[in-house]
Motif scaffolding. Sequence first.
Motif, PDB file in Angstrom:
ATOM      1  N   VAL A 167       0.845  -1.193   0.000  1.00  0.00           N
ATOM      2  CA  VAL A 167       0.000   0.000   0.000  1.00  0.00           C
ATOM      3  C   VAL A 167       0.879   1.242   0.000  1.00  0.00           C
ATOM      4  O   VAL A 167       1.900   1.286   0.688  1.00  0.00           O
ATOM      5  CB  VAL A 167      -0.968   0.009   1.214  1.00  0.00           C
ATOM      6  CG1 VAL A 167      -0.228  -0.003   2.538  1.00  0.00           C
ATOM      7  CG2 VAL A 167      -1.918   1.205   1.131  1.00  0.00           C
TER       8      VAL A 167
ATOM      9  N   CYS B 216      -3.544   6.270   0.159  1.00  0.00           N
ATOM     10  CA  CYS B 216      -4.674   5.640   0.860  1.00  0.00           C
ATOM     11  C   CYS B 216      -5.491   6.665   1.627  1.00  0.00           C
ATOM     12  O   CYS B 216      -4.948   7.496   2.348  1.00  0.00           O
ATOM     13  CB  CYS B 216      -4.136   4.579   1.825  1.00  0.00           C
ATOM     14  SG  CYS B 216      -5.414   3.825   2.851  1.00  0.00           S
ATOM     15  N   GLU B 217      -6.829   6.591   1.452  1.00  0.00           N
ATOM     16  CA  GLU B 217      -7.713   7.508   2.182  1.00  0.00           C
ATOM     17  C   GLU B 217      -8.524   6.761   3.248  1.00  0.00           C
ATOM     18  O   GLU B 217      -9.510   7.280   3.762  1.00  0.00           O
ATOM     19  CB  GLU B 217      -8.636   8.253   1.220  1.00  0.00           C
ATOM     20  CG  GLU B 217      -9.590   7.339   0.475  1.00  0.00           C
ATOM     21  CD  GLU B 217     -10.571   8.082  -0.432  1.00  0.00           C
ATOM     22  OE1 GLU B 217     -10.385   9.278  -0.662  1.00  0.00           O
ATOM     23  OE2 GLU B 217     -11.520   7.428  -0.912  1.00  0.00           O
ATOM     24  N   ALA B 218      -8.134   5.528   3.529  1.00  0.00           N
ATOM     25  CA  ALA B 218      -8.709   4.760   4.641  1.00  0.00           C
ATOM     26  C   ALA B 218     -10.221   4.576   4.528  1.00  0.00           C
ATOM     27  O   ALA B 218     -10.939   4.633   5.530  1.00  0.00           O
ATOM     28  CB  ALA B 218      -8.330   5.394   5.974  1.00  0.00           C
ATOM     29  N   ASN B 219     -10.698   4.322   3.320  1.00  0.00           N
ATOM     30  CA  ASN B 219     -12.141   4.113   3.165  1.00  0.00           C
ATOM     31  C   ASN B 219     -12.558   2.655   3.370  1.00  0.00           C
ATOM     32  O   ASN B 219     -13.733   2.325   3.301  1.00  0.00           O
ATOM     33  CB  ASN B 219     -12.598   4.616   1.789  1.00  0.00           C
ATOM     34  CG  ASN B 219     -11.815   3.958   0.675  1.00  0.00           C
ATOM     35  OD1 ASN B 219     -11.435   2.790   0.775  1.00  0.00           O
ATOM     36  ND2 ASN B 219     -11.535   4.697  -0.375  1.00  0.00           N
ATOM     37  N   ALA B 220     -11.600   1.784   3.589  1.00  0.00           N
ATOM     38  CA  ALA B 220     -11.847   0.391   4.011  1.00  0.00           C
ATOM     39  C   ALA B 220     -12.450  -0.514   2.945  1.00  0.00           C
ATOM     40  O   ALA B 220     -12.933  -1.594   3.263  1.00  0.00           O
ATOM     41  CB  ALA B 220     -12.679   0.346   5.275  1.00  0.00           C
ATOM     42  N   ILE B 221     -12.434  -0.092   1.707  1.00  0.00           N
ATOM     43  CA  ILE B 221     -12.958  -0.967   0.655  1.00  0.00           C
ATOM     44  C   ILE B 221     -12.155  -2.266   0.607  1.00  0.00           C
ATOM     45  O   ILE B 221     -12.724  -3.360   0.540  1.00  0.00           O
ATOM     46  CB  ILE B 221     -12.951  -0.231  -0.702  1.00  0.00           C
ATOM     47  CG1 ILE B 221     -14.028   0.859  -0.680  1.00  0.00           C
ATOM     48  CG2 ILE B 221     -13.175  -1.208  -1.861  1.00  0.00           C
ATOM     49  CD1 ILE B 221     -14.017   1.784  -1.863  1.00  0.00           C
ATOM     50  N   CYS B 222     -10.863  -2.162   0.677  1.00  0.00           N
ATOM     51  CA  CYS B 222     -10.017  -3.363   0.650  1.00  0.00           C
ATOM     52  C   CYS B 222     -10.241  -4.228   1.888  1.00  0.00           C
ATOM     53  O   CYS B 222     -10.264  -5.461   1.796  1.00  0.00           O
ATOM     54  CB  CYS B 222      -8.551  -2.993   0.520  1.00  0.00           C
ATOM     55  SG  CYS B 222      -7.938  -1.884   1.809  1.00  0.00           S
TER      56      CYS B 222
ATOM     57  N   LEU C  45      -3.751   1.993   7.262  1.00  0.00           N
ATOM     58  CA  LEU C  45      -3.937   0.651   6.702  1.00  0.00           C
ATOM     59  C   LEU C  45      -2.670  -0.186   6.885  1.00  0.00           C
ATOM     60  O   LEU C  45      -1.563   0.290   6.656  1.00  0.00           O
ATOM     61  CB  LEU C  45      -4.271   0.744   5.214  1.00  0.00           C
ATOM     62  CG  LEU C  45      -4.655  -0.599   4.597  1.00  0.00           C
ATOM     63  CD1 LEU C  45      -6.071  -0.968   4.973  1.00  0.00           C
ATOM     64  CD2 LEU C  45      -4.469  -0.612   3.109  1.00  0.00           C
TER      65      LEU C  45
ATOM     66  N   CYS D 109      -9.653  -0.246  -5.468  1.00  0.00           N
ATOM     67  CA  CYS D 109      -9.225   0.861  -4.593  1.00  0.00           C
ATOM     68  C   CYS D 109      -9.376   2.174  -5.351  1.00  0.00           C
ATOM     69  O   CYS D 109      -8.742   2.377  -6.387  1.00  0.00           O
ATOM     70  CB  CYS D 109      -7.764   0.673  -4.166  1.00  0.00           C
ATOM     71  SG  CYS D 109      -7.126   2.123  -3.295  1.00  0.00           S
ATOM     72  N   PRO D 110     -10.235   3.074  -4.873  1.00  0.00           N
ATOM     73  CA  PRO D 110     -10.509   4.311  -5.620  1.00  0.00           C
ATOM     74  C   PRO D 110      -9.306   5.246  -5.695  1.00  0.00           C
ATOM     75  O   PRO D 110      -9.284   6.161  -6.515  1.00  0.00           O
ATOM     76  CB  PRO D 110     -11.669   4.949  -4.851  1.00  0.00           C
ATOM     77  CG  PRO D 110     -11.698   4.291  -3.536  1.00  0.00           C
ATOM     78  CD  PRO D 110     -11.033   2.964  -3.650  1.00  0.00           C
ATOM     79  N   LYS D 111      -8.336   5.037  -4.847  1.00  0.00           N
ATOM     80  CA  LYS D 111      -7.154   5.888  -4.849  1.00  0.00           C
ATOM     81  C   LYS D 111      -5.964   5.227  -5.550  1.00  0.00           C
ATOM     82  O   LYS D 111      -4.868   5.794  -5.582  1.00  0.00           O
ATOM     83  CB  LYS D 111      -6.750   6.234  -3.409  1.00  0.00           C
ATOM     84  CG  LYS D 111      -7.854   6.893  -2.599  1.00  0.00           C
ATOM     85  CD  LYS D 111      -8.303   8.209  -3.201  1.00  0.00           C
ATOM     86  CE  LYS D 111      -7.264   9.287  -2.985  1.00  0.00           C
ATOM     87  NZ  LYS D 111      -7.746  10.579  -3.497  1.00  0.00           N
TER      88      LYS D 111
ATOM     89  N   ALA E 154      -4.149   2.948  -4.500  1.00  0.00           N
ATOM     90  CA  ALA E 154      -3.068   2.923  -3.504  1.00  0.00           C
ATOM     91  C   ALA E 154      -2.444   1.543  -3.336  1.00  0.00           C
ATOM     92  O   ALA E 154      -1.409   1.418  -2.692  1.00  0.00           O
ATOM     93  CB  ALA E 154      -3.613   3.399  -2.158  1.00  0.00           C
ATOM     94  N   LEU E 155      -3.103   0.522  -3.893  1.00  0.00           N
ATOM     95  CA  LEU E 155      -2.611  -0.845  -3.727  1.00  0.00           C
ATOM     96  C   LEU E 155      -1.899  -1.319  -4.981  1.00  0.00           C
ATOM     97  O   LEU E 155      -2.319  -0.978  -6.094  1.00  0.00           O
ATOM     98  CB  LEU E 155      -3.773  -1.795  -3.420  1.00  0.00           C
ATOM     99  CG  LEU E 155      -4.546  -1.517  -2.131  1.00  0.00           C
ATOM    100  CD1 LEU E 155      -5.776  -2.408  -2.047  1.00  0.00           C
ATOM    101  CD2 LEU E 155      -3.658  -1.698  -0.923  1.00  0.00           C
TER     102      LEU E 155
HETATM  103  S1  SF4 Z   1      -9.300   0.591  -0.707  1.00  0.00           S
HETATM  104 FE1  SF4 Z   1      -7.484   1.860  -1.130  1.00  0.00          FE
HETATM  105  S2  SF4 Z   1      -7.929   3.848  -0.219  1.00  0.00           S
HETATM  106 FE2  SF4 Z   1      -9.353   2.359   0.658  1.00  0.00          FE
HETATM  107  S3  SF4 Z   1      -8.398   1.686   2.563  1.00  0.00           S
HETATM  108 FE3  SF4 Z   1      -7.825   0.245   0.950  1.00  0.00          FE
HETATM  109  S4  SF4 Z   1      -5.860   1.015   0.161  1.00  0.00           S
HETATM  110 FE4  SF4 Z   1      -6.817   2.657   1.300  1.00  0.00          FE
END
Ligand code: SF4
Length: 62
Positions: free
Chosen positions: A5, A10-16, A32, A54-56, A58-59
């Motif tokens: 990551v 990462c905006e910590a939206n917890a989708i992952c 995260l 991941c909308p950002k 980041a992964l």
């Molecule tokens: S889905 Fe992406 S932005 Fe959201 S918590 Fe996971 S790594 Fe971060």
Amino acid sequence: MKVQVDLNLCEANAICVGLAPKVFDLDDDDVLHIVVDEVPEELQKRVRMAIDRCPKAALSEG
Ligand code: SF4
């Protein structure tokens, strides 16, 4: 496979976390963490989905 990551994105939206809670964890400060070194075979599909969703963006794998 491994997953990493970029915490600058990462905006910590917890989708992952929702897709693979055995791999991704958000701590009390909304940071995260990847909680496995190698992603187990049976979770790789979900982790790849998380990378895609991941909308950002980041992964990444590797
Ligand atoms: S889905 Fe992406 S932005 Fe959201 S918590 Fe996971 S790594 Fe971060």
